[in-house]
Motif scaffolding. Structure first.
Motif, PDB file in Angstrom:
ATOM      1  N   SER A 246       1.056  -0.789  -0.269  1.00 47.49           N
ATOM      2  CA  SER A 246       0.158  -0.323  -0.147  1.00 47.49           C
ATOM      3  C   SER A 246       0.804   1.075   0.283  1.00 47.49           C
ATOM      4  CB  SER A 246      -1.162  -0.324   1.416  1.00 47.49           C
ATOM      5  OG  SER A 246      -1.986  -1.303   1.594  1.00 47.49           O
TER       6      SER A 246
ATOM      7  N   ARG B  23     -10.309   2.742  -3.232  1.00 50.37           N
ATOM      8  CA  ARG B  23     -10.197   2.177  -2.902  1.00 50.37           C
ATOM      9  C   ARG B  23     -11.733   2.057  -1.916  1.00 50.37           C
ATOM     10  NH1 ARG B  23      -5.940   4.891  -4.031  1.00 50.37           N
ATOM     11  NH2 ARG B  23      -3.374   3.527  -3.262  1.00 50.37           N
TER      12      ARG B  23
ATOM     13  N   ILE C 129     -11.220  -3.100  -5.461  1.00 46.91           N
ATOM     14  CA  ILE C 129     -10.458  -2.289  -5.834  1.00 46.91           C
ATOM     15  C   ILE C 129     -10.612  -2.172  -7.448  1.00 46.91           C
ATOM     16  CG2 ILE C 129      -8.052  -1.098  -5.523  1.00 46.91           C
ATOM     17  CD1 ILE C 129      -9.291  -1.503  -2.908  1.00 46.91           C
TER      18      ILE C 129
END
Length: 289
Positions: free
Chosen positions: A33, A50, A55
């Protein structure tokens, strides 16, 4: 911008999850991330939407994805250029799973016999699956059905074939010189879910108010052909497929063709692709239906 960031980004877009992408890339989720966030900051745009369940890509992410594929393809090409000659004698081929046909099998067999020093790695799959593998540089070349919209400098048409009706030689329609799709009304039928002209077939069935009895829905052509050979159902398949006890009948109101050919990326391994396509071009005249 680092290669690992690009790989992480593509892993997320493929899996739709930071967790699954981290598992795929063998890193921790926070590390993945953080790397993608740093990539977004460097590019000055958010690449990912997100959401808790999945996603997805932003418009900027969609544009960057194509660039990312090209960057990785160039990196892989550079690595191949530095390999020794022995390691370059490999070719990764993606073959459409509905093309287990005599012409394609003969092409692969003849190439293997002519170039025994080339190690072929075969991958089969649907048209979408293979296109993704090509974009991710997991294969060098595809043997697939061509839409006619591809770039001419990265395609090689090989042959065309019609879609015809396959029935057992004892089927009620087996003696017919031709059929209409309406003739299949209420007759047992195999639905090939990976068929390239599936939607067009459904449209014609609806326009003719014909409703065949769907006894089997399958993604495997071998299973569909087995149903026909055992006189359990009829199927619509490419005319180059052959099997014992099977009769192939032209369909009057379903004259669709598929063009079978080779497709590759501009950044694909030039040596292996050229060797195979040059060979295929010489053989294609003998493969014409």
């Amino acid at each position: 911008m680092e290669i690992r960031q690009i790989r992480y980004f593509l892993a997320v877009q493929e899996t739709g999850s930071f967790t699954k992408a981290a598992e795929k890339m063998f890193v921790t989720q926070p590390a993945l991330s953080t790397a993608i966030k740093a990539l977004e900051e460097e590019l000055g745009a958010e690449l990912l939407v997100r959401k808790p369940k999945r996603i997805s890509l932003t418009p900027a992410g969609l544009r960057f994805r194509d660039r990312a594929f090209a960057i990785l393809a160039e990196c892989n090409a550079a690595k191949r250029d530095l390999m020794d000659v022995r390691d370059q004698r490999q070719l990764r081929l993606g073959v459409l799973d509905t093309l287990n046909t005599p012409p394609v099998n003969a092409l692969l067999h003849d190439f293997r016999m002519t170039y025994p020093d080339v190690l072929l790695h075969l991958h089969s799959g649907s048209k979408g699956d293979l296109a993704q593998k090509l974009g991710q540089d997991k294969v060098d070349l595809l043997i697939t059905s061509l839409s006619g919209e591809e770039e001419s400098h990265t395609t090689l048409p090989l042959y065309q074939e019609r879609f015809v009706l396959f029935v057992h030689r004892q089927h009620p329609l087996a003696t017919r010189a031709s059929v209409h799709l309406a003739d299949l009304h209420e007759l047992p039928f195999v639905l090939r879910k990976n068929c390239e002209v599936l939607n067009e077939g459904k449209r014609v069935f609806l326009s003719e108010q014909a409703q065949p009895h769907l006894t089997c829905r399958t993604e495997e052509d071998g299973w569909a052909l087995s149903m026909v050979q055992n006189n359990l159902a009829a199927a619509i398949m490419g005319e180059t497929i052959n099997a014992p006890d099977v009769v192939k009948i032209p369909i009057v109101d379903f004259g669709l063709l598929r063009t079978v050919g080779c497709l590759w990326r501009a950044h694909s391994d030039p040596l292996g692709v050229k060797q195979f396509t040059d060979f295929a071009a010489q053989k294609s005249w003998a493969m014409a239906v």
